[in-house]
Structures are given as C-alpha cells and as structure tokens.
Scaffold this motif. Structure first.
Motif, PDB file in Angstrom:
ATOM      1  N   MET A   1       0.849  -1.195   0.000  1.00 40.00           N
ATOM      2  CA  MET A   1       0.000   0.000   0.000  1.00 40.00           C
ATOM      3  C   MET A   1       0.880   1.239   0.000  1.00 40.00           C
ATOM      4  O   MET A   1       1.741   1.416   0.857  1.00 40.00           O
ATOM      5  N   ASN A   2       0.725   2.067  -0.971  1.00 40.54           N
ATOM      6  CA  ASN A   2       1.551   3.262  -1.118  1.00 40.54           C
ATOM      7  C   ASN A   2       1.149   4.320  -0.097  1.00 40.54           C
ATOM      8  O   ASN A   2       0.014   4.783  -0.094  1.00 40.54           O
ATOM      9  N   PRO A   3       2.069   4.749   0.794  1.00 40.27           N
ATOM     10  CA  PRO A   3       1.701   5.740   1.802  1.00 40.27           C
ATOM     11  C   PRO A   3       1.202   7.048   1.214  1.00 40.27           C
ATOM     12  O   PRO A   3       0.474   7.790   1.860  1.00 40.27           O
ATOM     13  N   ALA A   4       1.615   7.353   0.005  1.00 41.24           N
ATOM     14  CA  ALA A   4       1.209   8.619  -0.609  1.00 41.24           C
ATOM     15  C   ALA A   4      -0.156   8.530  -1.280  1.00 41.24           C
ATOM     16  O   ALA A   4      -0.709   9.529  -1.711  1.00 41.24           O
ATOM     17  N   SER A   5      -0.699   7.318  -1.342  1.00 45.95           N
ATOM     18  CA  SER A   5      -1.974   7.130  -2.035  1.00 45.95           C
ATOM     19  C   SER A   5      -3.136   7.624  -1.197  1.00 45.95           C
ATOM     20  O   SER A   5      -3.133   7.546   0.018  1.00 45.95           O
ATOM     21  N   ASN A   6      -4.164   8.132  -1.864  1.00 42.94           N
ATOM     22  CA  ASN A   6      -5.380   8.534  -1.182  1.00 42.94           C
ATOM     23  C   ASN A   6      -6.389   7.391  -1.102  1.00 42.94           C
ATOM     24  O   ASN A   6      -7.510   7.579  -0.652  1.00 42.94           O
ATOM     25  N   THR A   7      -5.986   6.219  -1.569  1.00 39.50           N
ATOM     26  CA  THR A   7      -6.880   5.077  -1.564  1.00 39.50           C
ATOM     27  C   THR A   7      -7.124   4.599  -0.135  1.00 39.50           C
ATOM     28  O   THR A   7      -6.190   4.427   0.643  1.00 39.50           O
ATOM     29  N   TRP A   8      -8.396   4.363   0.189  1.00 39.70           N
ATOM     30  CA  TRP A   8      -8.749   3.846   1.500  1.00 39.70           C
ATOM     31  C   TRP A   8      -8.835   2.331   1.443  1.00 39.70           C
ATOM     32  O   TRP A   8      -9.137   1.759   0.400  1.00 39.70           O
ATOM     33  N   PRO A   9      -8.579   1.650   2.548  1.00 36.28           N
ATOM     34  CA  PRO A   9      -8.706   0.189   2.555  1.00 36.28           C
ATOM     35  C   PRO A   9     -10.159  -0.226   2.401  1.00 36.28           C
ATOM     36  O   PRO A   9     -11.081   0.536   2.682  1.00 36.28           O
ATOM     37  N   ALA A  10     -10.360  -1.460   1.976  1.00 34.83           N
ATOM     38  CA  ALA A  10     -11.717  -1.977   1.803  1.00 34.83           C
ATOM     39  C   ALA A  10     -12.345  -2.374   3.133  1.00 34.83           C
ATOM     40  O   ALA A  10     -13.573  -2.372   3.276  1.00 34.83           O
ATOM     41  N   ILE A  11     -11.519  -2.699   4.118  1.00 34.02           N
ATOM     42  CA  ILE A  11     -12.007  -3.139   5.424  1.00 34.02           C
ATOM     43  C   ILE A  11     -10.923  -2.855   6.451  1.00 34.02           C
ATOM     44  O   ILE A  11      -9.735  -2.846   6.131  1.00 34.02           O
ATOM     45  N   LEU A  12     -11.344  -2.601   7.686  1.00 30.48           N
ATOM     46  CA  LEU A  12     -10.411  -2.338   8.783  1.00 30.48           C
ATOM     47  C   LEU A  12     -10.611  -3.378   9.874  1.00 30.48           C
ATOM     48  O   LEU A  12     -11.742  -3.793  10.154  1.00 30.48           O
ATOM     49  N   TYR A  13      -9.500  -3.776  10.503  1.00 28.88           N
ATOM     50  CA  TYR A  13      -9.616  -4.618  11.687  1.00 28.88           C
ATOM     51  C   TYR A  13      -9.577  -3.718  12.907  1.00 28.88           C
ATOM     52  O   TYR A  13      -8.602  -3.001  13.145  1.00 28.88           O
ATOM     53  N   GLY A  14     -10.652  -3.747  13.701  1.00 26.85           N
ATOM     54  CA  GLY A  14     -10.765  -2.898  14.879  1.00 26.85           C
ATOM     55  C   GLY A  14     -10.280  -3.610  16.126  1.00 26.85           C
ATOM     56  O   GLY A  14     -10.553  -4.800  16.331  1.00 26.85           O
ATOM     57  N   THR A  15      -9.572  -2.881  16.987  1.00 27.66           N
ATOM     58  CA  THR A  15      -8.889  -3.503  18.121  1.00 27.66           C
ATOM     59  C   THR A  15      -9.449  -3.101  19.482  1.00 27.66           C
ATOM     60  O   THR A  15      -8.807  -3.331  20.509  1.00 27.66           O
ATOM     61  N   ALA A  16     -10.622  -2.499  19.527  1.00 23.57           N
ATOM     62  CA  ALA A  16     -11.213  -2.127  20.815  1.00 23.57           C
ATOM     63  C   ALA A  16     -11.585  -3.371  21.619  1.00 23.57           C
ATOM     64  O   ALA A  16     -11.924  -4.417  21.069  1.00 23.57           O
ATOM     65  N   TRP A  17     -11.482  -3.239  22.943  1.00 28.02           N
ATOM     66  CA  TRP A  17     -11.932  -4.260  23.897  1.00 28.02           C
ATOM     67  C   TRP A  17     -11.136  -5.557  23.826  1.00 28.02           C
ATOM     68  O   TRP A  17     -11.588  -6.582  24.317  1.00 28.02           O
ATOM     69  N   LYS A  18      -9.958  -5.540  23.257  1.00 25.99           N
ATOM     70  CA  LYS A  18      -9.161  -6.769  23.147  1.00 25.99           C
ATOM     71  C   LYS A  18      -8.239  -6.980  24.354  1.00 25.99           C
ATOM     72  O   LYS A  18      -7.717  -8.070  24.549  1.00 25.99           O
ATOM     73  N   LYS A  19      -7.948  -5.924  25.095  1.00 26.27           N
ATOM     74  CA  LYS A  19      -7.157  -5.987  26.326  1.00 26.27           C
ATOM     75  C   LYS A  19      -5.870  -6.789  26.118  1.00 26.27           C
ATOM     76  O   LYS A  19      -5.111  -6.517  25.207  1.00 26.27           O
ATOM     77  N   ASP A  20      -5.638  -7.812  26.995  1.00 25.45           N
ATOM     78  CA  ASP A  20      -4.375  -8.547  26.940  1.00 25.45           C
ATOM     79  C   ASP A  20      -4.233  -9.388  25.675  1.00 25.45           C
ATOM     80  O   ASP A  20      -3.134  -9.855  25.361  1.00 25.45           O
ATOM     81  N   ALA A  21      -5.324  -9.581  24.957  1.00 29.51           N
ATOM     82  CA  ALA A  21      -5.266 -10.363  23.714  1.00 29.51           C
ATOM     83  C   ALA A  21      -4.967  -9.494  22.496  1.00 29.51           C
ATOM     84  O   ALA A  21      -4.909  -9.996  21.371  1.00 29.51           O
ATOM     85  N   SER A  22      -4.748  -8.197  22.702  1.00 25.46           N
ATOM     86  CA  SER A  22      -4.585  -7.268  21.573  1.00 25.46           C
ATOM     87  C   SER A  22      -3.429  -7.651  20.661  1.00 25.46           C
ATOM     88  O   SER A  22      -3.561  -7.630  19.432  1.00 25.46           O
ATOM     89  N   ALA A  23      -2.289  -8.000  21.235  1.00 25.93           N
ATOM     90  CA  ALA A  23      -1.128  -8.340  20.412  1.00 25.93           C
ATOM     91  C   ALA A  23      -1.403  -9.586  19.581  1.00 25.93           C
ATOM     92  O   ALA A  23      -1.173  -9.598  18.357  1.00 25.93           O
TER      93      ALA A  23
END
Length: 277
Positions: A1-23
């Motif tokens: 993924m080119n950092p300079a691109s304005n393209t947005w991803p098709a999906i995001l992985y959300g990390t809320a409420w993961k606590k000790d399992a976040s990593a």
C-alpha cells in the motif's frame, strides 16, 4: 500500500476491547490478510501498545514493510478516558493532541500514521471551542505529514457541516457506530458521499443483531452461499462504507474478508438499507 496514495482500505480490523489479547489478535488478523488496523490511544478500551506489538510481530513473520499496512489511531478527549490518561490533562488541548500522537507513534513503532482521528467531539451535536482546538492540532499534524489523513469519529451531521464550512483541512474520513434503525447512519453518510469523505462503519453486527435473523438477509445468504454476517458486510461495502470488524474468531476473520467479494444487486442493497430505517 503506497503511503502517498489517497486510496482507502476496503475493510479495517478494529482492536477495541481486546485488552491482553490485543497483540495476539492483531498479529492473527494481519496473518489472515488484513492490511488496515484501527486502534486508539485510549487505555480504557484499547491496548495500543499491544496492537503495536502484534503489528511488529506480523510484519517480521510475513516480511511486510511499513507501507504495506494502513495504520489508523485516535486522539481521545479527556472526558473519554477512565483513570489512565495518556497525556497531561492540565495541558492545553493542542498539546494534549501532540502528546497523545507521539505516544501512539511509539506504541505502533512508526514515524507516520495513515489516518488520525478525533475520537469523539466534546459537544454532542456541533463543533465546540474545544473541538476546534483539537481539530486545529490535527490539521497541523496532517500538514507536516505525520498523519496522511485526518478525520473524526462518533459524530452527528452537525459536526460535519461545521467542519466543512470552517476547517482549513476538512475531514477526510468519518467513523461512526452504524445502526440499521437510523437507516445505517443515513444522514451522516449522505454528507460524506456529497463531499468525498470516506465513511467507516463500526458495530455493524453488534449494534444490529436482529439483522442476522431478518428474512431478506437470510434469503440473500442462501442465494450467495454466505452467512448472514457476510451479507451485512457485503451490503456495507455496496452502499459505500468501509466496514470495521473486531471479531476474535479466526474463521470469522476469514469470512469477513471473503464478504468483500460478494456483490448484491441494487434492489437487495436498497431493501437491507430500509429494513429498519
């Protein structure tokens, strides 16, 4: 993924409420194929440090470079925190934003963000003086290139109208909890579509559990050899959303990615949009 691109991803992985399992879960998501990670420097609901550890582990294992990933995090105002606050609560708001940003960069082991959000404005309906102070700090961060994009989450349409009329750098994305009973946040989505603002929808399943039992959704699931959950994610993409998934289940991680390939016809998408709205 080119950092300079304005393209947005098709999906995001959300990390809320993961606590000790976040990593472990962040690493698992990237290994499963996710290339866009959403987090926040808000210790009450996120472990941003753990997310960063998971990102680093996955990158090392898969041979990924920083530009292969889309990293998004947030500045959370003081009233959005519990007892642990990741910046000086006595500092001016602009300094709070900068302190939170620097901590996020360290947590995520990066020198830039693909997207940085104001994690819920201080005023529930319009931009307050405090919101403008925070937004001005985000504009400075974007202008110097530390965040390629800036945006705002948990908002009403009034916040968008204010930003579009008064901001030097207008919002590039909005992230909202998406309720079917409000037409899947139709009012905010319409403003976003009109002004080319990327709309990110979260809690697509948890905020709308009745959708998974709806007759239309179940029929479409049968037609497409899919799960009801996949139909909801396919619908979200079809009406212009970037969906977030926060699943902790390995199979569901794969299912949510595969949902991106499902195409509903226009009538089916319109029906889902109107089921409860």
């Amino acid at each position: 993924m080119n950092p300079a691109s304005n393209t947005w991803p098709a999906i995001l992985y959300g990390t809320a409420w993961k606590k000790d399992a976040s990593a472990a879960l962040t690493r698992q998501a990237i290994t499963a194929g996710y290339r866009a990670i959403d987090t926040a420097n808000q210790p009450q609901h996120y472990s941003e440090t753990g997310v960063g550890e998971g990102i680093t582990a996955a990158m090392n294992e898969l041979g990924l470079e920083r530009g292969d990933l889309f990293l998004q995090t947030k500045f959370t105002p003081l009233d959005g925190h519990g007892s642990e606050i990741p910046y000086d609560p006595q500092a001016p708001i602009g300094e709070q934003v900068e302190q939170s940003l620097q901590a996020s960069l360290e947590h995520l082991n990066t020198d830039y963000l693909d997207s940085y959000l104001l994690h819920g404005p201080y005023h529930p309906r319009r931009m307050s003086e405090a919101d403008w102070e925070a937004w001005s700090a985000l504009e400075t961060i974007q202008e110097r290139g530390t965040a390629l994009r800036i945006g705002i989450s948990n908002i009403a349409a009034g916040h968008l109208y204010d930003l579009l009329s008064g901001a030097t750098v207008p919002p590039m994305t909005v992230q909202n909890r998406c309720f079917a009973r409000s037409g899947w946040d139709r009012n905010v989505r319409e403003v976003c579509a009109k002004h080319d603002i990327a709309y990110q929808g979260f809690s697509l399943l948890t905020a709308n559990p009745f959708m998974l039992k709806d007759a239309t959704v179940l029929e479409l699931a049968g037609t497409h050899d899919a799960t009801p959950e996949q139909i909801v994610f396919a619908f979200a993409r079809q009406v212009g959303m970037i969906p977030l998934t926060g699943t902790t289940d390995a199979q569901h991680m794969t299912d949510d990615l595969e949902a991106l390939a499902i195409r509903l016809d226009a009538d089916a998408a319109a029906t889902i949009e109107q089921i409860a709205g």
